[in-house]
Design a protein around this motif. Sequence first.
Motif, short mmCIF file in Angstrom:
data_model
loop_
_atom_site.label_atom_id
_atom_site.label_comp_id
_atom_site.label_asym_id
_atom_site.label_seq_id
_atom_site.Cartn_x
_atom_site.Cartn_y
_atom_site.Cartn_z
N MET A 1 -26.36 -22.46 17.84
CA MET A 1 -25.15 -21.67 17.62
C MET A 1 -24.93 -21.50 16.13
N PRO A 2 -24.79 -20.28 15.63
CA PRO A 2 -24.60 -20.05 14.20
C PRO A 2 -23.34 -20.73 13.67
N ASP A 3 -23.39 -21.17 12.42
CA ASP A 3 -22.22 -21.75 11.76
C ASP A 3 -21.33 -20.61 11.26
N LEU A 4 -20.35 -20.23 12.07
CA LEU A 4 -19.52 -19.07 11.74
C LEU A 4 -18.56 -19.34 10.59
N SER A 5 -18.47 -20.59 10.15
CA SER A 5 -17.58 -20.89 9.03
C SER A 5 -18.09 -20.27 7.74
N LYS A 6 -19.37 -19.90 7.71
CA LYS A 6 -19.93 -19.30 6.52
C LYS A 6 -19.74 -17.79 6.49
N LEU A 7 -19.11 -17.23 7.50
CA LEU A 7 -18.87 -15.79 7.52
C LEU A 7 -17.56 -15.46 6.85
N SER A 8 -17.49 -14.29 6.28
CA SER A 8 -16.26 -13.84 5.66
C SER A 8 -15.17 -13.68 6.70
N VAL A 67 -28.07 -8.05 0.86
CA VAL A 67 -27.93 -8.83 -0.36
C VAL A 67 -26.46 -9.20 -0.55
N ASP A 68 -26.20 -10.46 -0.85
CA ASP A 68 -24.84 -10.92 -1.14
C ASP A 68 -24.95 -12.23 -1.90
N LYS A 69 -24.10 -12.41 -2.91
CA LYS A 69 -24.19 -13.64 -3.70
C LYS A 69 -23.37 -14.78 -3.10
N SER A 70 -22.53 -14.49 -2.11
CA SER A 70 -21.67 -15.52 -1.54
C SER A 70 -22.38 -16.29 -0.44
N ASP A 71 -21.77 -17.38 0.00
CA ASP A 71 -22.37 -18.21 1.05
C ASP A 71 -22.32 -17.56 2.42
N CYS A 72 -21.68 -16.40 2.56
CA CYS A 72 -21.70 -15.72 3.85
C CYS A 72 -23.12 -15.35 4.25
N ILE A 73 -24.03 -15.32 3.28
CA ILE A 73 -25.43 -14.99 3.57
C ILE A 73 -26.06 -16.06 4.47
N ILE A 74 -25.52 -17.28 4.41
CA ILE A 74 -26.03 -18.36 5.28
C ILE A 74 -25.76 -18.02 6.74
N GLY A 75 -24.53 -17.58 7.01
CA GLY A 75 -24.19 -17.16 8.36
C GLY A 75 -24.98 -15.95 8.80
N GLU A 85 -33.92 -9.32 6.68
CA GLU A 85 -34.06 -10.16 5.48
C GLU A 85 -32.70 -10.27 4.80
N PHE A 86 -32.37 -11.48 4.34
CA PHE A 86 -31.10 -11.70 3.65
C PHE A 86 -31.36 -12.47 2.36
N TRP A 87 -30.93 -11.89 1.25
CA TRP A 87 -31.14 -12.49 -0.06
C TRP A 87 -29.80 -12.90 -0.65
N GLN A 88 -29.68 -14.16 -1.04
CA GLN A 88 -28.46 -14.62 -1.71
C GLN A 88 -28.70 -14.52 -3.21
N VAL A 89 -28.23 -13.43 -3.77
CA VAL A 89 -28.50 -13.15 -5.19
C VAL A 89 -27.41 -12.22 -5.72
N ASP A 90 -27.14 -12.33 -6.99
CA ASP A 90 -26.18 -11.47 -7.67
C ASP A 90 -26.85 -10.13 -7.97
N VAL A 91 -26.29 -9.02 -7.46
CA VAL A 91 -26.93 -7.71 -7.64
C VAL A 91 -26.89 -7.24 -9.09
N GLU A 92 -26.08 -7.89 -9.93
CA GLU A 92 -26.04 -7.54 -11.35
C GLU A 92 -26.96 -8.43 -12.18
N SER A 93 -27.67 -9.34 -11.52
CA SER A 93 -28.59 -10.21 -12.26
C SER A 93 -29.82 -9.45 -12.71
N GLU A 94 -30.41 -9.90 -13.80
CA GLU A 94 -31.60 -9.24 -14.33
C GLU A 94 -32.76 -9.37 -13.36
N GLU A 95 -32.86 -10.51 -12.68
CA GLU A 95 -33.97 -10.72 -11.74
C GLU A 95 -33.91 -9.71 -10.59
#
Length: 288
Positions: A1-8, A67-75, A85-95
Amino acid sequence: MPDLSKLSSYQNPEGTLKDRLAPRVKDRLGMINWAGFKDRTVLDIGCNNGMFVREAMKHGAKRAVGVDKSDCIIGARQLAKGKEEFWQVDVESEEFKRFCPRFDIVMVLSVLTHLKDKEVFLDWLDGIVKFALYFETNHGEPNKKHIELVKKHIYFDSCHYLGPTDIPEKPHYMWLCLKSSHEMRYPDISTAPVVFVPLNKITGIDEETILRQTTTYSVDSEKFLKLKEDIKKRGIREPIILEESFKMFQGGHRYLAAKQLGYKDVPCRIIKSGLRQTKIDGRPIRRL
């Protein structure tokens, strides 16, 4: 069962959280043309719980990335049903800006207002969107004007207002912005090398031919003037398409705008001459 606490707390993943339904989720789902996602690559910037990534895959997307930098990506990862595919990354980052590939369809839904440098982000996004951008502003008239900022930094053939989302008291606003579909209609174009070709070496087109065209827009139209002004300010962003003999295949308006602006050489993709006989979805390719 997914951990829904990580969702917005503002979205409702496929009805899982009955007390968290955001009205704009249903509105958005109804506004998006999901049939157009089949066999396309999709990027959702600020994907939250990943609902739209899952919807894209459900409707036949070749690849869908959220893509999302917050922990909601875990959910979002826990709710994944297949190859999403889900990437936890800042879209304004150089990488991210350095390594993110281009995508056929990009979604930027209620995200722009949260970015630190909107104009730098949009300049980068212009090189990432191949064909379509679904863009939603945050609520309020000042944010609604962000669509003008988008159009200032990204050249589109057309922008279509889809309507408001969310509750009437706090409406968000949704648009579908479309670029020319050359690479979508002719996949071989994207792999053709770019070279600079002298304008006077290009054959199969002249000003009179463009002026006589009735299937596309007139050179006296606002659309051509906008294209010419964009090239003047920011350069040619989409290479002209030529056959191996330097005969024009596509890009007559860009050719004419460049000629009027005094260009000597222009960026071009060179394709095999036989490509014009190819059919896409059973329909013959239209030249120019």
